[in-house]
Design a protein around this motif. Structure first.
Motif, PDB file in Angstrom:
ATOM      1  N   THR A  35       0.840  -1.189   0.000  1.00  0.00           N
ATOM      2  CA  THR A  35       0.000   0.000   0.000  1.00  0.00           C
ATOM      3  C   THR A  35       0.876   1.240   0.000  1.00  0.00           C
ATOM      4  O   THR A  35       2.102   1.162   0.040  1.00  0.00           O
ATOM      5  N   HIS A  38       0.431   3.578   4.301  1.00  0.00           N
ATOM      6  CA  HIS A  38      -0.240   2.926   5.431  1.00  0.00           C
ATOM      7  C   HIS A  38       0.737   2.883   6.603  1.00  0.00           C
ATOM      8  O   HIS A  38       1.953   2.940   6.417  1.00  0.00           O
ATOM      9  N   PRO A 199      -3.474   4.137   1.223  1.00  0.00           N
ATOM     10  CA  PRO A 199      -4.196   5.357   1.612  1.00  0.00           C
ATOM     11  C   PRO A 199      -3.415   6.651   1.362  1.00  0.00           C
ATOM     12  O   PRO A 199      -3.283   7.481   2.262  1.00  0.00           O
ATOM     13  N   TYR A 324      -8.993   8.803   5.819  1.00  0.00           N
ATOM     14  CA  TYR A 324      -7.848   7.885   5.731  1.00  0.00           C
ATOM     15  C   TYR A 324      -8.302   6.446   6.007  1.00  0.00           C
ATOM     16  O   TYR A 324      -7.999   5.518   5.252  1.00  0.00           O
ATOM     17  N   VAL A 328      -8.573   2.857   3.716  1.00  0.00           N
ATOM     18  CA  VAL A 328      -7.920   1.639   4.193  1.00  0.00           C
ATOM     19  C   VAL A 328      -8.936   0.489   4.231  1.00  0.00           C
ATOM     20  O   VAL A 328      -8.595  -0.658   3.926  1.00  0.00           O
ATOM     21  N   ASP A 332      -8.504  -3.206   2.582  1.00  0.00           N
ATOM     22  CA  ASP A 332      -8.713  -4.472   3.282  1.00  0.00           C
ATOM     23  C   ASP A 332      -9.707  -5.353   2.534  1.00  0.00           C
ATOM     24  O   ASP A 332      -9.513  -6.566   2.421  1.00  0.00           O
ATOM     25  N   SER A 357       3.780  -1.567   3.437  1.00  0.00           N
ATOM     26  CA  SER A 357       3.534  -0.263   2.830  1.00  0.00           C
ATOM     27  C   SER A 357       4.876   0.352   2.466  1.00  0.00           C
ATOM     28  O   SER A 357       5.925  -0.081   2.962  1.00  0.00           O
TER      29      SER A 357
END
Length: 530
Positions: A35, A38, A199, A324, A328, A332, A357
């Motif tokens: 990501t 994150h 994010p 944020y 996320v 997920d 991340s």
């Protein structure tokens, strides 16, 4: 006749045995999920208490069914350089990608090229943030630059740009599944880089999650109103404050500055939305905006006419944190979809699933957002790994692991020799609970100044307990922290006589690590002069 039947039975048994042996010794698939921005604080399994385990069940599933790395760090806390470190297994000053601006050289050796040469089918899907045509991949479908959350464009195989309807965090996992379902040559193991956009700023949630967490008031972190008096100029002169530096349009989702009425520095990012999507946003965000800047309670002047920094901070912090966490949540969901597909196809248990991340992020600590600093919230990054053939459920790894280590580790799992010039170490054995010689300190170097957020250039060393940082270029300042007694890094101990021996030890360790990894002031000066 008996002998004939016996020979047939023996042949069938031998074929079955060979098949079983092949199944047991087949090389694992690799699913590397990275990501953007994150942070450990937003994962329940890391124990920060921001949310419970019901919010992000798939990330927590990886932690429960595999290994959680307690001390996972990056070598340069900024997007593109971190991704270059992943691909090359080398520090920024070696792979050449020191900041987000300088070009990345795709011609250099990288672990996906080695996997390809060893017979793996490779794919890169999502965000890479490295300009140029990706090399080392049989297939790539990547966001241009930062990409967009709503109805984004993707570049197919580094050549053709295509626009897709939908949200990036729903599209990217589906692209992963589509490639596995339709294009992957199943006679070969796969290695997929699955890279969500989220994010990353500006946190544009899916329509179905717009009202998620809107009924939740989050408490400020203990250090939110930090005045930075315990540190030097670098902490004071940054431009990362949620209250002072976030944009009313881009970040807070206002059309104009509510105090001045002028258009926001960056307009609210709604131009890519349909009328239906805009209406849905208006229903959720407009009432909250009006509540803050309207008449308020009877007899009370609205905020725009009555300075109230804490009230403004509470709104901005919660707007930021909610958005944020909403994106996320979509990440997920996507991880869950891909894991479910692999499980349905009987592939999951022979797949090394790595979740991480590109760096950590500030969720209000010190009043900040963004990353860059060598302080803990942005230096540390999540790392969760599932591979039941070697990793026991609920494993916790304490060794100090770097993003520098991911390339050699992936090659190790794939049975591919690790090049001698890769600077990382394979964490395969520590993840399996085996004790091997390991590093007792790490080296960090951040370069992007002058640049966004005004974080000074700095390098430093971190051990299991202490940290030494040198800020340089237009300043010359040192900071030192005892992470055991001061985990929030509020009290700079540099020059404290009580820590003189520790300070000397850290200076010596820093010299050793810079020599080990081939960094120097001369190399830095070459970069500055470019």
């Amino acid at each position: 006749m008996y002998r004939f039947l016996f020979c047939i039975s023996l042949s069938i048994w031998m074929l079955g045995s060979c098949s079983e042996e092949s199944k047991e010794t087949q090389r694992p698939n690799i699913l590397y999920i990275m990501t953007d921005d994150h942070t450990q604080q937003a994962i329940y399994a890391y124990g920060h208490g921001l949310l419970d385990s019901t919010y992000f069940p798939n990330m927590d599933r990886l932690a429960k069914e595999g290994a959680l790395f307690r001390n996972s760090f990056v070598t340069n806390s900024i997007c593109a350089p971190s991704r270059a470190v992943l691909l090359t297994g080398k520090y920024s000053h070696i792979n050449g990608k020191m900041d987000n601006v300088v070009p990345f050289n795709w011609d250099q050796p990288m672990y996906p090229k080695l996997l390809q040469a060893a017979g793996y089918e490779t794919a890169l899907i999502g965000k890479i943030h490295l300009a140029g045509k990706p090399q080392g991949y049989n297939f790539s479908l990547t966001l241009p630059g930062q990409g967009n959350y709503y109805h984004p464009e993707f570049i197919r195989n580094g050549e053709v740009e295509e626009k897709y309807e939908g949200h990036s965090e729903a599209l990217i996992p589906q692209f992963v599944i589509d490639w596995l379902e339709n294009d992957w040559d199943r006679s070969k193991p796969f290695a997929v880089n699955y890279h969500p956009k989220a994010p990353h700023r500006n946190w544009m949630p899916e329509q179905r999650y717009l009202d998620l967490y809107e009924d939740r008031e989050f408490d400020f972190p203990d250090t939110f109103f930090d005045d930075h008096q315990g540190r030097g100029l670098a902490a004071k002169q940054q431009a990362m404050s949620i209250v002072d530096d976030m944009y009313w349009g881009w970040d807070m989702k206002f059309d104009k500055n509510p105090f001045t009425g002028e258009p926001s520095r960056l307009p609210a990012p709604f131009g890519r939305m349909t009328e239906e999507e805009l209406d849905a946003w208006e229903k959720v965000y407009a009432p909250a905006n009006e509540k803050l800047f309207g008449d308020g309670t009877p007899g009370e002047r609205p905020l725009r006419e009555r300075p109230d920094r804490e009230r403004q901070a509470k709104f901005m912090y919660n707007r930021y944190l909610r958005d944020y966490l909403k994106v996320v949540k979509s990440v997920d969901d996507g991880i869950g979809r891909v894991l479910d597909y692999l499980e349905k196809e009987g592939l999951l248990d022979n797949t090394v699933v790595i979740y991480t991340s590109d760096q950590g992020f500030y969720l209000g600590e010190h009043g900040w957002y963004d990353k860059r600093f060598m302080y803990e919230p942005s230096l540390s990054t999540p790392l969760l790994v599932r591979y039941p053939k070697e990793i026991k459920p609920g494993t916790e790894v304490q060794q100090m692991v770097l993003n520098l280590d991911h390339a050699p580790t992936i090659l190790d799992y794939a049975g591919v020799p690790i090049p001698e010039d890769m600077q990382g170490m394979s964490w395969r054995q520590p993840a399996a609970g085996q004790k091997i010689p390991w590093r007792d300190a790490m080296y960090y170097h951040y370069y992007e100044y002058p640049g966004p957020h005004d974080v000074k250039r700095h390098y430093g060393v971190r051990t299991d307990r202490f940290k030494l940082i040198h800020f340089y270029h237009d300043i010359d300042e040192w900071e030192m922290y005892d992470l055991e007694t001061d985990p929030r890094e509020m009290n700079n101990l540099y020059g404290n006589p009580a820590y003189a021996q520790v300070q000397e030890m850290l200076h010596q360790k820093l010299i050793e690590l810079r020599a080990q990894y081939g960094d120097s002031d001369e190399l830095t000066q070459q970069f500055i002069s470019q």
